[in-house]
Design a protein around this motif. Structure first.
Motif, PDB file in Angstrom:
ATOM      1  N   HIS A 115       0.850  -1.197   0.000  1.00 52.17           N
ATOM      2  CA  HIS A 115       0.000   0.000   0.000  1.00 52.17           C
ATOM      3  C   HIS A 115       0.886   1.247   0.000  1.00 52.17           C
ATOM      4  O   HIS A 115       0.713   2.162   0.804  1.00 52.17           O
ATOM      5  CB  HIS A 115      -0.922   0.010   1.230  1.00 52.17           C
ATOM      6  CG  HIS A 115      -1.834  -1.172   1.316  1.00 52.17           C
ATOM      7  ND1 HIS A 115      -1.420  -2.407   1.787  1.00 52.17           N
ATOM      8  CD2 HIS A 115      -3.140  -1.330   0.966  1.00 52.17           C
ATOM      9  CE1 HIS A 115      -2.442  -3.259   1.737  1.00 52.17           C
ATOM     10  NE2 HIS A 115      -3.484  -2.631   1.248  1.00 52.17           N
ATOM     11  N   ALA A 116       1.835   1.275  -0.905  1.00 51.35           N
ATOM     12  CA  ALA A 116       2.838   2.348  -0.914  1.00 51.35           C
ATOM     13  C   ALA A 116       2.204   3.698  -1.241  1.00 51.35           C
ATOM     14  O   ALA A 116       1.410   3.816  -2.169  1.00 51.35           O
ATOM     15  CB  ALA A 116       3.930   2.022  -1.918  1.00 51.35           C
ATOM     16  N   ARG A 117       2.554   4.686  -0.435  1.00 55.33           N
ATOM     17  CA  ARG A 117       2.163   6.083  -0.608  1.00 55.33           C
ATOM     18  C   ARG A 117       2.950   6.874   0.423  1.00 55.33           C
ATOM     19  O   ARG A 117       3.772   6.319   1.144  1.00 55.33           O
ATOM     20  CB  ARG A 117       0.658   6.267  -0.409  1.00 55.33           C
ATOM     21  CG  ARG A 117       0.153   5.675   0.894  1.00 55.33           C
ATOM     22  CD  ARG A 117      -1.328   5.781   1.004  1.00 55.33           C
ATOM     23  NE  ARG A 117      -1.861   4.982   2.093  1.00 55.33           N
ATOM     24  CZ  ARG A 117      -3.086   5.138   2.583  1.00 55.33           C
ATOM     25  NH1 ARG A 117      -3.886   6.043   2.075  1.00 55.33           N
ATOM     26  NH2 ARG A 117      -3.506   4.379   3.568  1.00 55.33           N
ATOM     27  N   ARG A 118       2.704   8.147   0.505  1.00 57.62           N
ATOM     28  CA  ARG A 118       3.398   8.955   1.502  1.00 57.62           C
ATOM     29  C   ARG A 118       2.750   8.722   2.863  1.00 57.62           C
ATOM     30  O   ARG A 118       1.572   9.019   3.071  1.00 57.62           O
ATOM     31  CB  ARG A 118       3.324  10.433   1.130  1.00 57.62           C
ATOM     32  CG  ARG A 118       3.865  11.370   2.204  1.00 57.62           C
ATOM     33  CD  ARG A 118       5.375  11.350   2.278  1.00 57.62           C
ATOM     34  NE  ARG A 118       5.856  11.990   3.496  1.00 57.62           N
ATOM     35  CZ  ARG A 118       7.047  12.576   3.621  1.00 57.62           C
ATOM     36  NH1 ARG A 118       7.871  12.630   2.591  1.00 57.62           N
ATOM     37  NH2 ARG A 118       7.418  13.111   4.759  1.00 57.62           N
ATOM     38  N   ARG A 137      10.045  -8.438  -5.508  1.00 55.58           N
ATOM     39  CA  ARG A 137       9.624  -7.296  -4.692  1.00 55.58           C
ATOM     40  C   ARG A 137       9.287  -6.114  -5.596  1.00 55.58           C
ATOM     41  O   ARG A 137       9.703  -4.985  -5.366  1.00 55.58           O
ATOM     42  CB  ARG A 137      10.741  -6.916  -3.707  1.00 55.58           C
ATOM     43  CG  ARG A 137      11.150  -8.048  -2.765  1.00 55.58           C
ATOM     44  CD  ARG A 137      10.008  -8.536  -1.899  1.00 55.58           C
ATOM     45  NE  ARG A 137      10.419  -9.627  -1.018  1.00 55.58           N
ATOM     46  CZ  ARG A 137       9.570 -10.314  -0.252  1.00 55.58           C
ATOM     47  NH1 ARG A 137       8.280 -10.046  -0.272  1.00 55.58           N
ATOM     48  NH2 ARG A 137      10.023 -11.297   0.519  1.00 55.58           N
ATOM     49  N   ASP A 138       8.519  -6.410  -6.650  1.00 57.62           N
ATOM     50  CA  ASP A 138       8.141  -5.382  -7.619  1.00 57.62           C
ATOM     51  C   ASP A 138       6.776  -4.791  -7.257  1.00 57.62           C
ATOM     52  O   ASP A 138       5.838  -4.798  -8.043  1.00 57.62           O
ATOM     53  CB  ASP A 138       8.136  -5.969  -9.030  1.00 57.62           C
ATOM     54  CG  ASP A 138       7.326  -7.269  -9.130  1.00 57.62           C
ATOM     55  OD1 ASP A 138       6.902  -7.801  -8.077  1.00 57.62           O
ATOM     56  OD2 ASP A 138       7.123  -7.748 -10.258  1.00 57.62           O
ATOM     57  N   TYR A 139       6.682  -4.286  -6.021  1.00 61.35           N
ATOM     58  CA  TYR A 139       5.432  -3.682  -5.570  1.00 61.35           C
ATOM     59  C   TYR A 139       5.158  -2.399  -6.357  1.00 61.35           C
ATOM     60  O   TYR A 139       6.079  -1.632  -6.623  1.00 61.35           O
ATOM     61  CB  TYR A 139       5.521  -3.341  -4.085  1.00 61.35           C
ATOM     62  CG  TYR A 139       5.850  -4.504  -3.177  1.00 61.35           C
ATOM     63  CD1 TYR A 139       4.858  -5.385  -2.753  1.00 61.35           C
ATOM     64  CD2 TYR A 139       7.152  -4.712  -2.729  1.00 61.35           C
ATOM     65  CE1 TYR A 139       5.160  -6.436  -1.906  1.00 61.35           C
ATOM     66  CE2 TYR A 139       7.463  -5.765  -1.884  1.00 61.35           C
ATOM     67  CZ  TYR A 139       6.463  -6.633  -1.475  1.00 61.35           C
ATOM     68  OH  TYR A 139       6.764  -7.671  -0.645  1.00 61.35           O
ATOM     69  N   PRO A 140       3.905  -2.132  -6.690  1.00 66.48           N
ATOM     70  CA  PRO A 140       3.589  -0.870  -7.362  1.00 66.48           C
ATOM     71  C   PRO A 140       3.541   0.279  -6.358  1.00 66.48           C
ATOM     72  O   PRO A 140       3.493   0.065  -5.147  1.00 66.48           O
ATOM     73  CB  PRO A 140       2.207  -1.136  -7.961  1.00 66.48           C
ATOM     74  CG  PRO A 140       1.581  -2.128  -7.015  1.00 66.48           C
ATOM     75  CD  PRO A 140       2.720  -2.995  -6.537  1.00 66.48           C
ATOM     76  N   GLY A 141       3.545   1.490  -6.871  1.00 70.98           N
ATOM     77  CA  GLY A 141       3.375   2.659  -6.012  1.00 70.98           C
ATOM     78  C   GLY A 141       4.697   3.225  -5.538  1.00 70.98           C
ATOM     79  O   GLY A 141       5.767   2.656  -5.753  1.00 70.98           O
ATOM     80  N   SER A 142       4.597   4.372  -4.858  1.00 70.95           N
ATOM     81  CA  SER A 142       5.775   5.085  -4.373  1.00 70.95           C
ATOM     82  C   SER A 142       5.530   5.590  -2.960  1.00 70.95           C
ATOM     83  O   SER A 142       4.419   5.993  -2.619  1.00 70.95           O
ATOM     84  CB  SER A 142       6.086   6.270  -5.288  1.00 70.95           C
ATOM     85  OG  SER A 142       7.070   7.113  -4.713  1.00 70.95           O
ATOM     86  N   GLU A 169      16.633  -1.902   0.985  1.00 69.22           N
ATOM     87  CA  GLU A 169      16.918  -1.560  -0.415  1.00 69.22           C
ATOM     88  C   GLU A 169      15.632  -1.470  -1.228  1.00 69.22           C
ATOM     89  O   GLU A 169      15.486  -0.577  -2.080  1.00 69.22           O
ATOM     90  CB  GLU A 169      17.865  -2.594  -1.012  1.00 69.22           C
ATOM     91  CG  GLU A 169      19.268  -2.529  -0.412  1.00 69.22           C
ATOM     92  CD  GLU A 169      20.151  -3.683  -0.855  1.00 69.22           C
ATOM     93  OE1 GLU A 169      19.619  -4.665  -1.418  1.00 69.22           O
ATOM     94  OE2 GLU A 169      21.377  -3.602  -0.636  1.00 69.22           O
ATOM     95  N   ALA A 170      14.684  -2.374  -0.977  1.00 69.07           N
ATOM     96  CA  ALA A 170      13.414  -2.338  -1.700  1.00 69.07           C
ATOM     97  C   ALA A 170      12.615  -1.086  -1.355  1.00 69.07           C
ATOM     98  O   ALA A 170      12.042  -0.438  -2.234  1.00 69.07           O
ATOM     99  CB  ALA A 170      12.605  -3.594  -1.390  1.00 69.07           C
ATOM    100  N   LEU A 171      12.571  -0.738  -0.071  1.00 67.00           N
ATOM    101  CA  LEU A 171      11.867   0.480   0.331  1.00 67.00           C
ATOM    102  C   LEU A 171      12.493   1.707  -0.330  1.00 67.00           C
ATOM    103  O   LEU A 171      11.784   2.619  -0.774  1.00 67.00           O
ATOM    104  CB  LEU A 171      11.900   0.628   1.849  1.00 67.00           C
ATOM    105  CG  LEU A 171      11.116  -0.393   2.673  1.00 67.00           C
ATOM    106  CD1 LEU A 171      11.349  -0.153   4.155  1.00 67.00           C
ATOM    107  CD2 LEU A 171       9.628  -0.335   2.365  1.00 67.00           C
ATOM    108  N   GLN A 172      13.805   1.719  -0.399  1.00 68.82           N
ATOM    109  CA  GLN A 172      14.494   2.859  -1.011  1.00 68.82           C
ATOM    110  C   GLN A 172      14.168   2.949  -2.502  1.00 68.82           C
ATOM    111  O   GLN A 172      13.954   4.047  -3.031  1.00 68.82           O
ATOM    112  CB  GLN A 172      15.999   2.737  -0.796  1.00 68.82           C
ATOM    113  CG  GLN A 172      16.764   4.014  -1.077  1.00 68.82           C
ATOM    114  CD  GLN A 172      18.105   4.036  -0.373  1.00 68.82           C
ATOM    115  OE1 GLN A 172      18.621   3.006   0.035  1.00 68.82           O
ATOM    116  NE2 GLN A 172      18.664   5.214  -0.222  1.00 68.82           N
ATOM    117  N   ARG A 173      14.145   1.809  -3.179  1.00 64.59           N
ATOM    118  CA  ARG A 173      13.779   1.808  -4.599  1.00 64.59           C
ATOM    119  C   ARG A 173      12.381   2.357  -4.810  1.00 64.59           C
ATOM    120  O   ARG A 173      12.086   2.936  -5.855  1.00 64.59           O
ATOM    121  CB  ARG A 173      13.853   0.385  -5.169  1.00 64.59           C
ATOM    122  CG  ARG A 173      15.253  -0.145  -5.365  1.00 64.59           C
ATOM    123  CD  ARG A 173      15.248  -1.366  -6.278  1.00 64.59           C
ATOM    124  NE  ARG A 173      14.407  -2.449  -5.781  1.00 64.59           N
ATOM    125  CZ  ARG A 173      14.822  -3.404  -4.963  1.00 64.59           C
ATOM    126  NH1 ARG A 173      16.084  -3.402  -4.518  1.00 64.59           N
ATOM    127  NH2 ARG A 173      14.007  -4.358  -4.580  1.00 64.59           N
TER     128      ARG A 173
END
Length: 208
Positions: A115-118, A137-142, A169-173
């Protein structure tokens, strides 16, 4: 969600400047993780701690095949989603911090990535993503600059340090501003430096 049980401390959500969702580890309880609010002690925060059914979010290790932790994993992710949604009824996501310890950290990181977002912040204490090494770990979103802190012992008996590094590293990407700390011979616990790092994230969300 009829069986959702959430303990709270600090400010009522209706009056809070920010909120932190605190996810306990395997065999522990919402009461246990909520004790951490006394150390974090940041004014203006609502502290929210959901309770896992049977004190465990999923039955197997975080590194086990994901299907082996279903349907409990999906159910637990739904619980976190419900708690976050309850907080969002009063606060925007950029004022909500997600924190977990141990099994709760793994669940928190997995929820955040899906659930990537700010957010106001992410804190994974002794945790990594769920699933065996090599899981895509190719999650969508930023995360759009969300501050994230990952801390763990370099010799943790329950969480492999390399998996924590991979999660960072994945979170940073995905656009998070990540701070990673591996503590020599710490053991499976939370130390004062980790508390201070979480307080730093929290303090940025409340007036000086």
């Amino acid at each position: 969600m009829d069986d959702l049980r959430v303990l709270s401390a600090g400010e009522p959500l209706e009056q809070a400047t920010a909120a932190i969702v605190m996810v306990h580890g395997r065999g522990a309880s919402a009461e246990d993780i909520l004790l951490l609010s006394q150390e974090l002690a940041t004014p203006g925060f609502a502290y929210l701690a959901p309770q896992a059914p049977g004190n465990s979010w999923y039955p197997n290790r975080y590194s086990a095949p994901i299907e082996g932790n279903e349907p409990w994993l999906s159910r637990s992710l739904e619980i976190i989603e419900a708690v976050v949604a309850g907080a969002e009824a009063h606060l925007p996501p950029e004022r909500i911090v997600l924190l977990g310890f141990s099994q709760g950290a793994c669940l928190t990181l997995e929820y955040a990535a899906r659930h990537a977002r700010r957010y106001g912040g992410i804190a994974g204490l002794s945790g990594a993503f769920i699933g065996p090494r090599g899981t895509p770990r190719d999650y969508p979103g930023s995360f759009d600059g969300t501050p994230a802190f990952l801390g763990c012992s370099d010799t943790d008996l329950h969480v492999i340090a390399d998996d924590v590094v991979a999660a960072a590293e994945a979170l940073q990407r995905m656009g998070a501003e990540v701070t990673l700390r591996l503590y020599p011979l710490l053991g499976h616990t939370i130390n004062a430096d980790e508390v201070a790092e979480v307080q730093r994230i929290m303090a940025a969300l409340v007036p000086a």
